[in-house]
Design an enzyme around this catalytic site. Structure first.
Site, short mmCIF file in Angstrom:
data_model
loop_
_atom_site.label_atom_id
_atom_site.label_comp_id
_atom_site.label_asym_id
_atom_site.label_seq_id
_atom_site.Cartn_x
_atom_site.Cartn_y
_atom_site.Cartn_z
N LYS A 157 30.16 38.81 30.59
CA LYS A 157 29.69 37.72 31.43
C LYS A 157 29.39 38.25 32.83
CE LYS A 157 32.03 36.79 34.43
NZ LYS A 157 32.85 37.35 35.52
N HIS A 187 36.96 37.02 29.25
CA HIS A 187 38.32 37.51 29.00
C HIS A 187 39.39 36.44 29.21
CE1 HIS A 187 38.52 38.19 33.38
NE2 HIS A 187 39.82 38.27 33.24
N LYS A 191 43.51 35.44 27.25
CA LYS A 191 44.81 35.34 27.94
C LYS A 191 45.77 34.52 27.07
CE LYS A 191 43.11 35.77 32.67
NZ LYS A 191 43.80 36.85 33.35
N GLU A 225 42.40 33.91 43.95
CA GLU A 225 42.62 35.37 44.00
C GLU A 225 42.84 35.78 45.45
OE1 GLU A 225 40.09 37.79 41.11
OE2 GLU A 225 38.73 36.22 41.78
N ASP A 244 30.02 33.99 38.98
CA ASP A 244 31.03 34.97 38.60
C ASP A 244 32.24 34.31 37.94
OD1 ASP A 244 32.16 37.64 38.60
OD2 ASP A 244 33.51 36.97 40.20
N HIS A 249 34.66 31.37 33.34
CA HIS A 249 36.12 31.22 33.20
C HIS A 249 36.58 29.77 33.38
CE1 HIS A 249 36.00 35.44 33.12
NE2 HIS A 249 36.16 35.70 34.40
N LYS A 347 37.96 33.76 46.35
CA LYS A 347 38.48 35.09 46.70
C LYS A 347 39.24 34.97 48.01
CE LYS A 347 36.05 37.65 43.63
NZ LYS A 347 36.75 38.27 42.49
C1 BG6 Z 1 36.16 38.62 36.49
C2 BG6 Z 1 35.39 38.38 37.76
O1 BG6 Z 1 35.47 38.09 35.39
O2 BG6 Z 1 37.43 37.99 36.58
C3 BG6 Z 1 36.17 38.90 38.94
O3 BG6 Z 1 34.14 39.02 37.67
C4 BG6 Z 1 37.56 38.34 38.98
O4 BG6 Z 1 35.50 38.60 40.16
C5 BG6 Z 1 38.25 38.51 37.62
O5 BG6 Z 1 38.30 39.03 39.98
C6 BG6 Z 1 39.57 37.76 37.58
O6 BG6 Z 1 40.23 38.07 36.38
P1 BG6 Z 1 41.81 37.95 36.30
O7 BG6 Z 1 42.10 38.25 34.86
O8 BG6 Z 1 42.36 38.98 37.24
O9 BG6 Z 1 42.17 36.56 36.71
#
Ligand code: BG6
Length: 500
Positions: A157, A187, A191, A225, A244, A249, A347
Site C-alpha cells: 500500500k 500490514h 496485527k 505515532e 499513507d 490502515h 505523526k
Molecule cells: C506504514 C506507513 O504503512 O505504517 C508509515 O507507511 C507508518 O508511515 C506505519 O509509520 C505504521 O505502522 P505501525 O505498525 O508501526 O503502526
C-alpha cells in the site's frame, strides 16, 4: 508455539498449521526501508522457528552493482540489531540470493529468470516499490516468461494515489494475474489485536449483542505515532497522511469493526462483508469536508523532553502536505445509523498508541444520589493495538467501605502479555507465510481498495478547494485544536490514552 493466535483466522479449507510449501520469494525494493525494517526480520524469524522449508529461497532485487555485495551485509547488520544470533543470521543468509536488474528495463529480467531456474516451488513476487512500478514489473515478469501458473504477486500500500490510478494498476495486474493470486497487503490486518477484533465480536455473545446504534454512542479510532518523516521524505511528502494511513490502515480497522458477521471465516465471505461497509460509508463532499475533517502539519515541538523539528524543517522546504488527519464519519446501515465514528491519526504526536475505543450509551437514569458519584461514566471498551495490546472494559464500581455509597469508574484489563505466554509475532511474519500458503483472508480485494479510494478522493479534492493549508500543531501534542473542536462541538471528547 502460537497455536491459539496462529489458528485464529485460518479458514476451514486450510487446516491449522498447514506446512508452508517450498517457495521462492522475490523482493523488489530489497534494499528499501520496508524490506530492511520489516520483511527480512519477519522472514528470518520464521526461518529461525523452522517454519520455512529448507530449500526455500529469498531473492532480493537490487539495481546497482555495489548493492549485490552490500545487500547481504545490510541484512546481516539489521538482523543482528534485532538480536538474532550469528548462526541464525548465517543460516538465513544462505537462503538469500541477490539479483541485479532494473525493474523498468525488460532486457534485464534474464538474470532473474536464470536465478529462479526451473522448479516446482511456489513463486511469489513482493513489490515493495512505489506504486508506479507495479505495472511495469508485472508486465516485464510476464514478458520474460517468469510467471508460473501458481505465481502470486504482493502489492504494497498505498495502491495508487487515487481511484483512477488504483483502477489502472488493478486492471493492468488483472491482465497478467488473476485476483486469487494478487495479494494487496495492509500490514494492520496482520496485527494480532486486529485479528482478535473478529474473535472478540464473533466468539462472544456479550459484545455482539450490543454492537449497534442501540447501545453504542460513538466509536473512536486513533493511530498516533511519535515518529516524523524518518527517511521517507520522497514518498511521504507526495502521498500525505490521508493516503499513507487513512485510505488503508484506518479504513481497514473501521470496516473490520463494523462488518456484519460473515457466515464463515474465509477470504471471500470476510471481504464481501467489508465491501458492504465501505459502500455504506456516507460520502464527505464539498463544504462537508471542512465541517467533518481536519488536516494538520506539525511544527517544531517537544517529545519526551527532546526538541523535535517541524515537518518543513525536516523536509528542507515548505509543503502543504498533511501529517495529521481527524475526521467524523457515519455508516448508513440499519446497524450503525446515527453512530458517529471519529478517526484520528498523525505523526509526531504526544504518544505512540493505536486503539479502537467504543463508548456505550449511558444508563438512562441514575438511582445513585449526587453524593455517590460525580457522574455515571458510560461503559467504554478499548481494543488496544499497540503498545500494551489487549482489551479493556471500563465499568462503574462501588468503592469498598461501609460509609456512604460511592461509585467510581474502574477497568477490567486483559493484556496479551499477561494472558498468553506466546510471543506476539510481527504482522509481516503472518502475512508473508499466508501468501505462500495461498490464504487471502487478511489481504484486500481490489473492490475494497477501489471503494476506499472512492470515499477518500472527494475529501482530498475538498481540501484543495476549502482547506489548502493544513492547520499547524506542535510536535508532541494531540494535533491541531480544530481536531479537538471536531468532537467537542458534539459534546464528546477524545478517549484518554493514559487510562490504558
Ligand atoms: C506504514 C506507513 O504503512 O505504517 C508509515 O507507511 C507508518 O508511515 C506505519 O509509520 C505504521 O505502522 P505501525 O505498525 O508501526 O503502526
Amino acid at each position: 508455539m502460537d497455536a491459539i493466535a496462529d489458528g485464529a483466522l485460518r479458514p476451514e479449507s486450510i487446516p491449522e498449521r498447514t506446512p508452508v510449501p517450498p517457495f521462492d520469494l522475490v523482493i523488489f525494493g530489497a534494499g528499501g526501508d520496508l524490506a530492511m525494517r520489516k520483511l527480512f526480520p519477519a522472514l528470518a524469524q520464521r526461518s529461525r522457528e523452522g517454519v520455512l522449508p529448507d530449500e526455500s529461497r529469498i531473492l532480493g532485487i537490487v539495481r546497482k552493482q555495489e548493492d549485490v555485495e552490500g545487500l547481504p551485509k545490510q541484512i546481516a547488520k539489521r538482523l543482528a540489531d534485532e538480536g538474532l544470533s550469528k548462526s541464525d543470521v548465517q543460516a538465513f543468509l544462505h537462503r538469500v540470493t541477490v539479483v541485479m536488474l532494473d525493474a523498468v528495463k525488460p532486457e534485464t529480467y534474464g538474470a532473474l529468470k536464470q536465478a529462479l531456474g526451473g522448479n516446482g516451488r511456489v513463486r511469489s513476487f513482493y513489490l515493495s516499490t512505489p506504486p508506479d512500478l507495479f505495472i511495469p514489473i508485472c508486465e516485464n515478469l510476464a514478458a520474460a516468461d517468469i510467471l508460473t501458473p501458481t505465481s502470486r504477486v504482493i502489492l504494497e500500500k498505498p495502491l495508487g494515489r487515487d481511484l483512477a490510478s488504483a483502477r489502472e494498476i488493478n486492471d493492468a495486474v488483472a491482465r497478467i494475474l488473476p485476483e486469487d493470486r494478487t495479494y494487496r497487503i495492509d500490514h494492520y490486518l496482520g496485527k494480532e489485536t486486529v485479528q482478535n477484533l473478529l474473535v472478540l465480536r464473533f466468539a462472544n455473545t456479550l459484545f455482539e449483542r450490543s454492537w449497534s446504534s442501540r447501545d453504542i454512542d460513538n466509536v473512536q479510532i486513533t493511530v498516533a505515532e511519535t515518529v516524523g518523516l524518518e527517511s521517507r521524505a520522497g514518498y511521504y511528502d507526495k502521498a500525505g497522511h490521508m493516503r499513507d494511513m487513512v485510505q488503508n490502515h484506518l479504513m481497514q480497522l473501521l470496516t473490520l469493526f463494523a462488518i456484519e458477521p460473515p457466515n464463515m471465516l474465509e477470504a471471500g465471505a470476510v471481504r464481501d462483508e467489508k465491501i458492504k461497509v465501505l459502500k455504506a460509508l456516507r460520502p464527505i463532499v464539498g463544504p462537508d469536508v471542512q465541517r467533518y475533517t481536519v488536516r494538520g502539519q506539525y511544527v517544531a515541538g517537544q517529545i519526551d523532553g527532546q526538541r523535535v523539528p517541524g515537518y518543513a524543517e525536516e523536509l528542507g522546504h515548505l509543503s502543504s502536505t498533511e501529517t495529521f488527519v481527524a475526521l467524523r464519519c457515519e455508516i448508513d446501515t440499519w446497524r450503525w445509523a446515527g453512530v458517529p465514528i471519529y478517526l484520528r491519526t498523525g505523526k509526531r504526536m504526544a504518544q505512540r498508541y493505536s486503539e479502537i475505543a467504543v463508548t456505550f450509551k449511558p444508563v438512562p437514569h441514575s438511582i445513585f444520589g449526587a453524593g455517590s458519584c460525580d457522574r455515571l461514566d458510560a461503559n467504554r471498551l478499548v481494543i488496544r493495538l499497540q503498545p500494551n495490546d489487549g482489551v479493556q472494559l471500563q465499568l462503574m464500581m462501588k468503592v469498598p467501605g461501609s460509609g456512604r455509597l460511592k461509585v467510581v469508574p474502574r477497568q477490567l484489563d486483559l493484556r496479551y502479555s499477561t494472558a498468553f505466554d506466546e510471543r506476539t509475532p510481527d504482522a509481516y511474519e503472518r502475512l508473508l507465510t499466508d501468501v505462500i500458503r495461498g490464504d487471502q483472508t487478511l489481504f484486500m480485494h481490489r473492490d475494497e481498495v477501489e471503494q476506499a479510494w472512492t470515499w477518500v478522493d472527494p475529501i482530498i479534492a475538498g481540501w484543495h478547494d476549502y482547506s489548502p493549508h493544513p492547520h499547524r500543531y506542535a510536535a508532541g501534542s494531540w494535533g491541531p485544536s480544530q481536531a479537538i473542536g471536531l468532537i467537542e462541538r458534539e459534546g464528546r471528547s477524545w478517549a484518554d490514552p493514559d487510562l490504558v
